[in-house]
Write a protein that holds these residues in place. Structure first.
Motif, PDB file in Angstrom:
ATOM      1  N   THR A 152      16.307   3.372 -58.945  1.00  0.00           N
ATOM      2  CA  THR A 152      16.869   4.064 -59.248  1.00  0.00           C
ATOM      3  C   THR A 152      15.456   5.320 -59.738  1.00  0.00           C
ATOM      4  OG1 THR A 152      19.060   3.998 -58.886  1.00  0.00           O
ATOM      5  CG2 THR A 152      18.318   6.429 -59.487  1.00  0.00           C
ATOM      6  N   LEU A 153      15.307   4.223 -60.613  1.00  0.00           N
ATOM      7  CA  LEU A 153      14.036   5.359 -61.641  1.00  0.00           C
ATOM      8  C   LEU A 153      12.955   5.739 -60.568  1.00  0.00           C
ATOM      9  CD1 LEU A 153      13.455   2.848 -64.951  1.00  0.00           C
ATOM     10  CD2 LEU A 153      14.435   5.166 -64.921  1.00  0.00           C
ATOM     11  N   HIS A 154      12.523   5.113 -59.545  1.00  0.00           N
ATOM     12  CA  HIS A 154      11.819   5.696 -59.125  1.00  0.00           C
ATOM     13  C   HIS A 154      11.450   6.954 -58.416  1.00  0.00           C
ATOM     14  CE1 HIS A 154       8.009   5.406 -55.796  1.00  0.00           C
ATOM     15  NE2 HIS A 154       9.220   5.591 -55.102  1.00  0.00           N
ATOM     16  N   GLN A 155      12.676   6.810 -58.310  1.00  0.00           N
ATOM     17  CA  GLN A 155      13.620   8.028 -57.540  1.00  0.00           C
ATOM     18  C   GLN A 155      13.118   9.685 -58.632  1.00  0.00           C
ATOM     19  OE1 GLN A 155      13.983   9.388 -54.767  1.00  0.00           O
ATOM     20  NE2 GLN A 155      11.876   7.335 -54.476  1.00  0.00           N
ATOM     21  N   ILE A 156      13.975   9.597 -59.649  1.00  0.00           N
ATOM     22  CA  ILE A 156      13.875  10.300 -61.285  1.00  0.00           C
ATOM     23  C   ILE A 156      12.514  10.334 -62.019  1.00  0.00           C
ATOM     24  CG2 ILE A 156      14.396  10.010 -63.523  1.00  0.00           C
ATOM     25  CD1 ILE A 156      17.179   8.904 -62.965  1.00  0.00           C
ATOM     26  N   ALA A 157      11.587   9.404 -61.644  1.00  0.00           N
ATOM     27  CA  ALA A 157      10.161  10.105 -61.605  1.00  0.00           C
ATOM     28  C   ALA A 157       9.528  10.945 -60.884  1.00  0.00           C
ATOM     29  CB  ALA A 157       9.356   8.051 -61.585  1.00  0.00           C
ATOM     30  N   VAL A 158       9.604  10.762 -59.424  1.00  0.00           N
ATOM     31  CA  VAL A 158       9.045  11.069 -57.960  1.00  0.00           C
ATOM     32  C   VAL A 158      10.363  12.598 -58.446  1.00  0.00           C
ATOM     33  CG1 VAL A 158       9.632  12.013 -56.059  1.00  0.00           C
ATOM     34  CG2 VAL A 158       9.321   9.188 -56.339  1.00  0.00           C
ATOM     35  N   ALA A 159      11.590  12.610 -58.508  1.00  0.00           N
ATOM     36  CA  ALA A 159      11.938  14.147 -58.990  1.00  0.00           C
ATOM     37  C   ALA A 159      11.189  14.308 -59.991  1.00  0.00           C
ATOM     38  CB  ALA A 159      13.792  13.929 -58.822  1.00  0.00           C
ATOM     39  N   PHE A 160      11.101  13.781 -61.216  1.00  0.00           N
ATOM     40  CA  PHE A 160      10.643  14.817 -62.256  1.00  0.00           C
ATOM     41  C   PHE A 160       8.739  14.432 -61.298  1.00  0.00           C
ATOM     42  CE2 PHE A 160       6.570  14.723 -65.571  1.00  0.00           C
ATOM     43  CZ  PHE A 160       7.487  15.006 -66.188  1.00  0.00           C
TER      44      PHE A 160
END
Length: 509
Positions: A152-160
């Motif tokens: 999920t960290l990957h997608q949070i970074a994408v959102a950032f």
């Protein structure tokens, strides 16, 4: 539980890999500036301005060139990940990103929109590879029971990166006529940091043991990641996992093994449904949507930034919601809510365009904010489903297929949306997404099982049961638990290696 080396590795990969999705959204607030530059460049070349249709087509390719590259990059995920390793693949990917940044930096100086498009094409290859390599690497260096949050960290970074790109792309920041090349080349800096730092970080222990057959190095890497005390347990799980992964997990086997067809179909359908939320069009053309709704260019740019921030904030809640609510329920909520948001958007643009209702512009803003809220909470789900439906043997192959499908549909949407909008009008341009969400929402309701904290054989059994109910014309039976006879029939046809590791891992953890 984890060491400083692990934290440095994750931070480097997330910022240098996942955050490269910045490149996708940075064109959004700078659309007016870039289109003016492109038009002026062609006037100087050919002594005539571009027509609106040609200008829209060229801008569509500026936007969608990333998706074209991402399709190509995604198709090489398995080859690079298995041949060169997850870490080394990310390092090579970072070098590619630096070269792309150089093309973006000099495109204006050489008066070449073609260099701009080519640089974004290379960015796309980078993003396609990152879509598969980053989650795979993060999940393989993380203890089994924490792999979900790591992915999920990957997608949070994408959102950032999405909202940050909207900020940097503003003319008031770096998106003006003079500085936009700096805004477009900015991803080269974190990529350069990744290239410099990641060689000193451990390779995926699973790759080192399973592909390189270096047991000593794999154990040493596990110790570097989680410490000597916890290393034996994680290393034992990796050894057992590698022992079960007999064979290469080829594409042919993925598409021909009967016990893998349903999980593969589900992972693909979820990806297609995600693209029918209209996310690609909203992220790439939200500024244009605001302009068509009658907002001033300044207000349109800041409205786009606002919805980007909202998306990031709600995406940050997704790890908690995915764990508490479950993948299936949250996915259905996201799809239904996005459909409502797009219907509202269509209604408000109709009121403003055809009925001249002045306050409808605020309804447009509200609809897009609401869209970003509900889209953000479920955005990571399609990217983790494939990893949860397949063992390590087929995970890289299945992720490659699902990411390839996602970027292919992203390209189709980003290329066709503006011409389609020009043909039918803003109001009707949302209807394909609304219809697609209704259709694929039904398929997901019937086919998608809950994957949270469940062994693989239970997930696949439920998927087969849901498919059989639909085929028999009894979709209302899909929510009924499969009978004991159905479970046994499926287990008789499945390769025990497909699910035994998951059972053992859950029991161990």
């Amino acid at each position: 539980m984890v060491t400083a080396k692990y934290l440095v590795t994750v931070t480097t990969v997330v910022l240098g890999g996942s955050a490269q999705f910045y490149s996708y959204g940075v064109v959004n607030p700078a659309q007016v500036v870039i289109t003016d530059w492109i038009n002026q460049t062609y006037i100087e070349r050919y002594k005539a301005p571009l027509s609106l249709t040609v200008s829209n087509v060229i801008w569509s390719f500026v936007v969608s060139s990333i998706a074209i590259g991402a399709i190509l990059g995604a198709s090489f995920t398995r080859i690079i990940g298995e041949k060169y390793g997850r870490r080394n693949g990310l390092i090579a990917n970072g070098i590619l990103n630096v070269f792309a940044a150089l093309f973006e930096l000099v495109a204006k100086h050489f008066k070449s929109p073609e260099m701009l498009i080519f640089g974004r094409f290379i960015y796309g290859i980078n993003m396609g590879l990152s879509s598969g390599l980053v989650p795979m690497y993060l999940m393989e260096i993380t203890p089994y029971k924490y792999r979900g949050p790591a992915g999920t960290l990957h997608q949070i970074a994408v959102a950032f990166s999405d909202w940050f790109s909207l900020l940097i792309g503003l003319p008031e920041v770096l998106g003006d006529a003079n500085n936009w090349p700096l805004a477009f080349a900015l991803p080269g800096l974190p990529a350069l940091a990744l290239v410099c730092i990641l060689p000193f970080c451990p390779e995926s222990p699973k790759y080192t043991l399973g592909t390189k057959h270096d047991r000593e190095k794999a154990l040493k890497d596990v110790e570097l990641l989680i410490g000597k005390e916890q290393a034996p347990h994680m290393f034992e799980s990796i050894v057992r996992e590698v022992a079960l992964d007999e064979g290469d997990g080829t594409f042919k086997e993925l598409f021909t093994r009967p016990d893998l067809r349903i999980p593969l179909a589900v992972s693909i359908i979820v990806m297609i449904a995600q693209q029918f939320t209209g996310c690609t069009a909203v992220f790439a053309f939200s500024t244009d949507m605001f302009l068509n709704a009658g907002l001033s260019p300044v207000l349109a740019r800041f409205s786009t930034l606002a919805i980007g921030i909202v998306y990031f904030l709600f995406a940050c809640t997704s790890p908690f919601l995915i764990h508490k609510v479950g993948r299936r329920s949250l996915s259905l909520f996201q799809l239904a809510s996005c459909m409502v948001a797009l219907m509202m958007l269509s209604l408000f643009t109709f009121l403003q365009t055809y009925e001249q209702v002045e306050w409808a512009r605020y309804g447009t803003i509200f609809s897009l904010v609401f869209y970003m809220c509900v889209y953000g909470v479920g955005s990571p789900i399609p990217w983790i489903i494939a990893s949860e439906l397949f063992t390590q043997q087929f995970r890289a192959t299945a992720v490659t297929v699902s990411v390839f499908v996602a970027w292919t549909f992203a390209f189709i949407v980003s290329t066709s949306y503006l011409p389609f909008q020009q043909l039918v009008g803003v109001t009707l341009s949302y209807f394909p997404f609304i219809i697609g969400l209704a259709v694929f929402g039904i398929f997901i309701y019937v086919l998608l099982p809950e994957t949270r904290d469940r062994p693989m054989f239970e997930i696949v059994t439920e998927a087969h049961h849901r498919t059989a109910s639909l085929s028999a014309g009894r979709p209302w039976d899909a929510s009924r638990p499969p009978s004991r006879q159905e479970v046994q029939r499926l287990l008789d046809t499945m390769d025990p290696r497909s699910y035994s590791f998951y059972d053992n891992s859950i029991n161990d953890d």
